[in-house]
Motif scaffolding. Sequence first.
Motif, PDB file in Angstrom:
ATOM      1  N   LYS A  24       0.779  -1.229   0.000  1.00  0.00           N
ATOM      2  CA  LYS A  24       0.000   0.000   0.000  1.00  0.00           C
ATOM      3  C   LYS A  24       0.821   1.294   0.000  1.00  0.00           C
ATOM      4  N   ASP A  25       2.132   1.203  -0.194  1.00  0.00           N
ATOM      5  CA  ASP A  25       2.944   2.419  -0.265  1.00  0.00           C
ATOM      6  C   ASP A  25       2.557   3.241  -1.492  1.00  0.00           C
ATOM      7  N   LYS A  26       2.551   4.543  -1.342  1.00  0.00           N
ATOM      8  CA  LYS A  26       2.208   5.438  -2.444  1.00  0.00           C
ATOM      9  C   LYS A  26       3.396   5.705  -3.358  1.00  0.00           C
ATOM     10  N   VAL A  27       4.605   5.634  -2.790  1.00  0.00           N
ATOM     11  CA  VAL A  27       5.826   5.886  -3.562  1.00  0.00           C
ATOM     12  C   VAL A  27       6.741   4.672  -3.437  1.00  0.00           C
ATOM     13  N   TYR A  28       7.249   4.217  -4.559  1.00  0.00           N
ATOM     14  CA  TYR A  28       8.192   3.096  -4.556  1.00  0.00           C
ATOM     15  C   TYR A  28       9.463   3.525  -5.263  1.00  0.00           C
ATOM     16  N   THR A  29      10.578   3.411  -4.555  1.00  0.00           N
ATOM     17  CA  THR A  29      11.881   3.703  -5.133  1.00  0.00           C
ATOM     18  C   THR A  29      12.579   2.395  -5.468  1.00  0.00           C
TER      19      THR A  29
END
Length: 360
Positions: free
Chosen positions: A227-232
Amino acid sequence: MNKKSFVLLRWFLLCVILISCSENDILPDKDNENTSEPDIEDCITVEIEAGKTLDDYLTLAQKRTISCLKIVGDLSDPSLEVIREMGDNANLSILDLSEAHILEGMNQEENQIGLRMFEGCKNLIRVILPYEATEIRHSSFDHCRNLESVVIYNKVRKMSLDAFYYCTKLKELNIPESVQKIEHSLTRCDSLACINVSENNPYYRSIDGVLYSKDVDTLFCYPSGKKDKVYTVPESVKEINQNACEYNSYVETVIVLGNISVGSWAFRYCSDLRTIYFLGETTLLYSSCFQTDFIKEIYFASMKPFIGPDDVLNSISKNLTIYIPLRTYDAYWEALGRSYWAGKSLKEIDMTNILSMAYN
């Protein structure tokens, strides 16, 4: 003590016992109250002797009502058919095969979780695989849509294509050190938020629930339910594998730090994905790697355009804007096949502060 006193004492003790039994019948068992699945300690255990099948041990009524079943001994095709029927059309929700020995059959070799072995068993919630299982074959748990938990022991070497296809309630998966190959096994596991890998596994690694190669140069699976909004994507990653991030409906921004190639359908149907930053050199884009109508912005920071088929962006919304470095328009337009809409989508900008821009 005289005879009359002895009789009275016996009567008193009998009354105490009866009262105690009555209270136990009336008071609810708190450990079992309002539970949605049976306790595995309450499982019915069937020890199958050589040459016999599950039909030799269970009545029709038991097949319809048993919710938790443990199998010990040989498990043949006829017994597997009974289990499939119980998991699909009856009440079987917990299946413990830890001490079962799967025999060679029509769709499996010995000790394999065979081709489509439990396909469509919609009532299964928890499955414990055999200690001796060596492989989970193609579509073994296809459309087990209520399956939440699978226990995999340390002899499984391979998880095949679509092994857990459409297991939409599977929340977490633990990969033991024995696993050497994981094919595209977890499509449409929409609740899967975390993949854990044994630290001793020499082939795979998990970082924050995401599945990578051991040396973190390949991204294999970004879970659909994460559910993370940003993935690096770590800088060490050189390849985003085919289908790696598909069907995730939470991530909005992906930031790729290093030089990268992107496999087919890598970001397919990521419904909330709006922006992708490629901060290193994008060496290769495969066909339909961005198959989604939702991406609005792609940033390519490299002065050198990617290599890929002319139709690499054809499956993206025509409202897409592609941001590229200053003085690179012609090179990127050529890479995009000089299509009319791609030409309109390209926009040159100063990439000096692109890293800060990505994280703002």
